[in-house]
Design a protein around this motif. Structure first.
Motif, PDB file in Angstrom:
ATOM      1  N   THR A  39      -3.334  -6.209   1.553  1.00 39.95           N
ATOM      2  CA  THR A  39      -2.684  -4.876   1.521  1.00 39.95           C
ATOM      3  C   THR A  39      -3.134  -3.909   2.590  1.00 39.95           C
ATOM      4  O   THR A  39      -4.552  -3.598   2.663  1.00 39.95           O
ATOM      5  N   GLU A  78      -8.003   4.523  -4.963  1.00 38.22           N
ATOM      6  CA  GLU A  78      -8.809   4.069  -3.740  1.00 38.22           C
ATOM      7  C   GLU A  78      -8.591   4.613  -2.447  1.00 38.22           C
ATOM      8  O   GLU A  78      -9.513   4.914  -1.763  1.00 38.22           O
ATOM      9  N   ASP A 136      -6.994  -2.085   2.538  1.00 38.13           N
ATOM     10  CA  ASP A 136      -6.873  -1.712   1.221  1.00 38.13           C
ATOM     11  C   ASP A 136      -7.524  -3.037   0.281  1.00 38.13           C
ATOM     12  O   ASP A 136      -8.241  -2.880  -0.847  1.00 38.13           O
ATOM     13  N   ARG A 137      -6.938  -4.049   0.581  1.00 40.95           N
ATOM     14  CA  ARG A 137      -7.234  -5.092  -0.232  1.00 40.95           C
ATOM     15  C   ARG A 137      -7.148  -6.533   0.402  1.00 40.95           C
ATOM     16  O   ARG A 137      -6.140  -6.670   0.996  1.00 40.95           O
ATOM     17  N   THR A 189      -7.381 -10.748  -0.759  1.00 39.12           N
ATOM     18  CA  THR A 189      -7.897 -11.742  -1.971  1.00 39.12           C
ATOM     19  C   THR A 189      -7.161 -13.172  -1.533  1.00 39.12           C
ATOM     20  O   THR A 189      -6.386 -13.388  -0.838  1.00 39.12           O
ATOM     21  N   CYS A 247     -12.039   0.830   5.611  1.00 44.54           N
ATOM     22  CA  CYS A 247     -12.096   0.031   4.505  1.00 44.54           C
ATOM     23  C   CYS A 247     -13.414   0.202   3.655  1.00 44.54           C
ATOM     24  O   CYS A 247     -14.333   0.999   4.076  1.00 44.54           O
ATOM     25  N   THR A 303     -12.273  -7.338  -5.621  1.00 40.99           N
ATOM     26  CA  THR A 303     -11.115  -6.940  -5.821  1.00 40.99           C
ATOM     27  C   THR A 303     -10.407  -7.894  -6.870  1.00 40.99           C
ATOM     28  O   THR A 303      -9.521  -7.448  -7.786  1.00 40.99           O
TER      29      THR A 303
END
Length: 243
Positions: free
Chosen positions: A78, A100, A135-136, A138, A169, A174
């Motif tokens: 993301t 965040e 942001d993320r 995974t 970042c 996460t």
């Protein structure tokens, strides 16, 4: 070092699908903040024949009529593109979106103007006006441990950084549901490893676990080439180990 053969499939079949959903909302918030979702997909080829279907990395015939191809989701990323020169005050737009993003805004942006603070601005070249926030990131458990997150993240950054003056970042775990992180020492070890992965892309710690990277950084382009080479090597090693 984890052997490439422990990967579940050929890593060179990984690819990204980058998307932005426009809700057609003519609001200052929508004009300021764009969420970009990146699906990490693995292209799986299945040969139907003989004793039944079997997964294969390729047939002798590249257009084998007995093969089907499907994309399997193995992770996601993301990103947020934050426009500091349009819509509403970017500081408060980020505060409204998530905790965040608010933490990032508190470190990088001026609360009153929504622009970069003077201190941050002095560190950045004038190559754009927006802020890109990773942001993320995974990956499914079986794909971890080979540096693939860095390989994939740098490609997504390259596609999304146009018009941005900075990339930011805040590295950390996460996957909060992971059963592997049962004590503080393991948590700290994994967080440190994630931070090292960000530094490998060229990110540098600015303050309070917020890392910055300039889109014009030579490190970024150089590391993209290095990581693409790493992906090719992993794929070759995997095919050699499983042939």
């Amino acid at each position: 070092m984890i052997e490439p053969s422990s990967l579940p499939a050929d890593p060179t079949e990984l690819h990204l699908r980058i998307s932005y959903v426009d809700e057609l909302c003519d609001t200052p918030q929508a004009d300021t903040l764009e969420r970009w979702d990146v699906a990490i997909l693995h292209r799986r080829r299945t040969h139907h024949g003989g004793n039944g279907p079997a997964e294969t990395s390729g047939c002798v015939n590249a257009v084998c009529p007995s093969c089907t191809v499907e994309d399997i989701a193995v992770g996601s990323m993301t990103f947020y593109r934050v426009h500091l020169d349009r819509g509403r005050n970017a500081y408060w737009a980020m505060e409204e979106e998530s905790e965040e993003l608010y933490e990032t805004a508190q470190v990088l942006l001026d609360q009153g103007t929504g622009s970069f603070t003077s201190e941050v601005g002095e560190l950045l070249e004038y190559v754009g006006s927006a802020l890109l926030v990773m942001d993320r990131v995974t990956l499914d458990q079986q794909w971890r441990g080979h540096g693939l997150a860095a390989v994939l993240a740098i490609e997504a950054i390259h596609r999304l950084m146009a018009g941005c003056r900075a990339i930011a970042c805040s590295p950390g775990v996460t996957d909060l549901g992971s059963q592997c992180l049962k004590d503080r020492s393991e948590w700290d070890r994994v967080n440190a490893k994630i931070a090292q992965g960000c530094e490998r892309l060229g990110f540098r710690l600015y303050r309070d676990n917020i890392y910055l990277l300039s889109p014009s950084s030579q490190d970024l382009e150089e590391q993209r080439g290095v990581l693409r080479g790493r992906l090719v090597e992993l794929g070759a090693s995997w095919r050699a180990a499983t042939s």
